[in-house]
Scaffold this motif. Sequence first.
Motif, short mmCIF file in Angstrom:
data_model
loop_
_atom_site.label_atom_id
_atom_site.label_comp_id
_atom_site.label_asym_id
_atom_site.label_seq_id
_atom_site.Cartn_x
_atom_site.Cartn_y
_atom_site.Cartn_z
N ALA A 167 0.82 -1.22 0.00
CA ALA A 167 0.00 0.00 0.00
C ALA A 167 0.85 1.26 0.00
N SER A 168 1.98 1.25 0.71
CA SER A 168 2.83 2.43 0.77
C SER A 168 3.44 2.76 -0.60
N LYS A 171 0.54 4.06 -2.87
CA LYS A 171 0.14 5.41 -2.46
C LYS A 171 1.15 6.44 -2.94
N GLU A 172 2.43 6.13 -2.80
CA GLU A 172 3.46 7.11 -3.18
C GLU A 172 3.50 7.35 -4.69
N ASN A 175 0.51 9.49 -5.59
CA ASN A 175 0.75 10.90 -5.24
C ASN A 175 1.68 11.56 -6.26
N VAL A 215 -5.82 -3.14 -2.57
CA VAL A 215 -4.90 -2.13 -2.06
C VAL A 215 -5.56 -0.75 -2.10
N LEU A 216 -6.28 -0.46 -3.17
CA LEU A 216 -6.98 0.82 -3.26
C LEU A 216 -7.96 0.98 -2.10
N GLU A 218 -7.73 -0.48 0.79
CA GLU A 218 -6.91 -0.33 2.00
C GLU A 218 -6.45 1.11 2.17
N LEU A 219 -6.22 1.79 1.04
CA LEU A 219 -5.78 3.18 1.07
C LEU A 219 -6.94 4.16 1.23
N TYR A 221 -9.56 4.31 -0.93
CA TYR A 221 -10.10 4.70 -2.23
C TYR A 221 -11.27 3.81 -2.63
#
Length: 302
Positions: A167-168, A171-172, A175, A215-216, A218-219, A221
């Motif tokens: 997820a990290s 996410k990065e 961004n 994952v989306l 989890e973030l 989204y």
Amino acid sequence: MIKTLRIQLTEECNLNCVYCCHEGTKSEFSIIKNRNLKSFIRASRDVLKIERVKFTGGEPLEYDESISNIIKIVDRPEIQYSVVTNATKYDAFTNLINADTVRNIEVTISLPVPPNDKYLSVFKEITGAFNEKKAFHNVIDCIEHMQSLNTRFKINYVLCKGMNTSASYIKEILNYARDCPNMQLRFLETAVNDTNNQNDRMSRFVFSQQDFENVLKELGYGQAVLSKKADQRSSCIYNIDGCEVKFIKFFCSRSCEECPEDKASLWLTSTGHVKQCSYRNTSFPVDNWQYEKIAKQLETIL
């Protein structure tokens, strides 16, 4: 209907990425020359009405001759050209992009981790780069060069399960895409074929569309809009907080006999063989590089 001609200029590459599918072929030599490509591209345009030519590899910037010169001598301004590159050779990249003959070339850059030095070890693990820091910074510099030109380009982020899919990481890179308005971020499912999947090596890297959507969620989204409904063959376009990203699924039928016949691409390999699919061994060699001979061979595909 065939719209794109994919030309594997060379099998040579300065990296050794774990996800490389080698365009379904693996050899140690290339017989492709500019004078031959002139005839082949012109015949493909005239006979098959192809609209796009995509240069791949290996690494196309390792090609001994000039890509810009290919475009110049073909002299078919109605054709849209593109290149898929690892962008680790900054000088070669900028020389191509800045050449007068290819100002409108479409660019796709492979970036397997977010552009942050803390991911250098993972970049090396995925790409096998000898000097990972220099290679990684060259890729980032090439991306910044494209940004400075204020032109659209694509980033291919190949998802390798357990390496760059947490997820990290996701996410990065999301961004990063939001901060680069000219960039289209594309997440690619790892492709598996007979060339790269010896002893089922690649299967463990497959990160599916469902994995990606998990994952989306989890973030946070969960409300991401799926802009295009995905089916067996199509890609999925997500709108995530105003950032549009694409998930490209690897597709291959269980058997070639079951594969839909709506092929949109034609492959010319570095060994001078023509294929309608990168994931099957069926191909035919170019018998003669004269325009008339190539045109006659291509007519058999119609």
